[in-house]
Scaffold this active site. Structure first.
Site: not given
Ligand SMILES: *Cc1c(COP(=O)(O)O)cnc(C)c1O
Length: 402
Positions: A98, A120, A386
């Site tokens: 993010k 948000e 992610s």
């Molecule tokens: C917020 C988040 C997601 C989901 O958000 P996307 O916009 O779909 O990427 C996925 N993995 C992690 C670790 C997150 O913090």
């Protein structure tokens, strides 16, 4: 990043009107029009200006810690009988992808002369990433968060406060993410001149989905270079990522969109089961409609009321997907599949035990899909890792009785 992408991928990129095929656009109250229009007119000129690019890449390198490694996960590869690489977004500052987007948007906000940042957040991950860059730049930061989420996500609330952000509870409706979003919108309407609204995924009115995708596209840009170095080819056979709103997946897919030979797989959360009534499997359950300012696919009842989604992972607990994903889904460019809570939890544990990497439960959904695939042994697979699982340790501990 390449500005020409808007021209080179006519098929998958946004068109000048803000649409991806049937999806996208800017469905906003009239009061927000001046803010969104200012962004629309200026975002490409600002982000491809040389000074912006230099500062963006300097911060990604020295502050976020990029490039994130592309790791050949040998024990996972042995288990599934093919070659698996993990793109380590979990190693970024603040622990997930993010921050790539919030760094980009804070630089944009500065250049637009904004002094005040709002956002948000549901689980608090985007709130933390936003509070982080506001501290970095000395900008006022207000995070809207549902009262229920504030209680559930105390460590992230503490992080935001520690960095000087003001966390404002949303007390209407279910007191969760969608109510926080409404509060943030209201704030923006009331403060159109000095405030920038940082949206955390590839959702919202145009130009947000395109802008966020461009900031996150650094993930696939790096992956191509790293694969070329490791394998002699910049394309793998398969690219996979989990999808909440879809920003890590969009970043992971971005520079592979025009490479038709690369299979793109997006993994949604099926919660307790796709048809259990407790799910967030948007593409299977959803219909076309307007959510948070753009036309996309969302979970709704026959009256068009949004259905409350459910997933064990707060980051995938979203009733829609970004408009570009809706387009990729409808045109069959990417495959959309889903994974239950239980399957994700098992995959999270497996990755922890086999690789010494505890993934976020969101990410574990992508890993879990490996179980459902059949490999010849010759495929190379890249999975977007992610985020890290530190925030989810309580959930893992309770689930496994550890
Ligand atoms: C917020 C988040 C997601 C989901 O958000 P996307 O916009 O779909 O990427 C996925 N993995 C992690 C670790 C997150 O913090």
């Amino acid at each position: 990043m390449n500005r020409d992408f808007i021209i080179s991928s006519v098929k998958w990129g946004v068109n000048p009107k803000g649409y991806y095929g049937d999806f996208g656009g800017a469905y906003i109250p009239e009061m927000l029009y001046p803010n969104v229009e200012q962004l629309r007119q200026q975002y490409l000129d600002i982000i491809y200006e040389q000074g912006f690019q230099e500062e963006f890449h300097m911060l990604l390198k020295d502050y976020v810690g990029r490039p994130s490694p592309l790791f050949h996960a040998e024990r996972l590869s042995a288990k599934y009988g093919t070659t698996i690489y993990l793109k380590r977004e979990d190693l970024n500052h603040t622990g997930a992808h993010k921050i790539n987007n919030t760094v980009g948007q804070i630089l944009l906000a500065e250049r637009l002369g904004k002094k005040r940042i709002i956002a948000e957040t549901g689980a608090g991950q985007h709130g933390v990433a936003t509070a982080t860059v506001c501290a970095l730049k000395g900008l006022e930061c207000i995070i809207y968060m549902g009262e229920v989420d504030i209680e559930r996500q105390a460590p992230n609330v503490a992080r935001m406060k520690m960095m000087g952000a003001k966390v404002v509870p949303a007390v209407s409706g279910s007191k969760t993410l969608k109510d926080a979003t409404n509060e943030a919108m209201r704030d923006w309407i009331n403060n159109p001149i000095d405030t920038h609204y940082i949206i955390g995924s590839v959702v919202g009115p145009h130009p947000y989905p395109d802008m966020v995708a461009r900031f996150q596209s650094v993930i696939s840009e790096e992956t191509k270079k790293q694969l070329l170095e490791k394998t002699g080819s910049e394309n793998p056979d398969i690219v996979m990522a989990c999808v909440g709103g879809g920003s890590n997946a969009m970043g992971m897919f971005y520079h592979f969109l025009d490479d038709q030979d690369v299979r793109l797989i997006a993994v949604e959360a099926a919660g307790l089961g796709v048809y259990s009534g407790e799910s967030a499997a948007t593409t299977i359950l959803g219909k076309e409609g307007v959510l948070h300012g753009s036309r996309s696919i969302l979970m709704q009842n026959d009256d068009g009321q949004v259905i409350e989604p459910y997933s064990i992972s707060a980051g995938l607990d979203y009733p829609g997907i970004g408009p570009q994903h809706a387009h990729l889904f409808k045109q069959n460019r990417a495959e959309y599949v889903s994974i239950t809570d239980d399957e994700a939890m098992q995959a999270g544990r497996l990755c922890s035990e086999l690789e010494g990497i505890i993934p976020a439960i969101e990410t574990a959904h992508a890993l879990a899909y490996l179980e459902k695939m059949i490999f010849t042994g010759k495929e190379s697979v890249v999975i977007c890792l992610s985020g890290r699982g530190d925030k989810d340790l309580d959930t893992y501990m309770n689930y496994f009785n550890l």
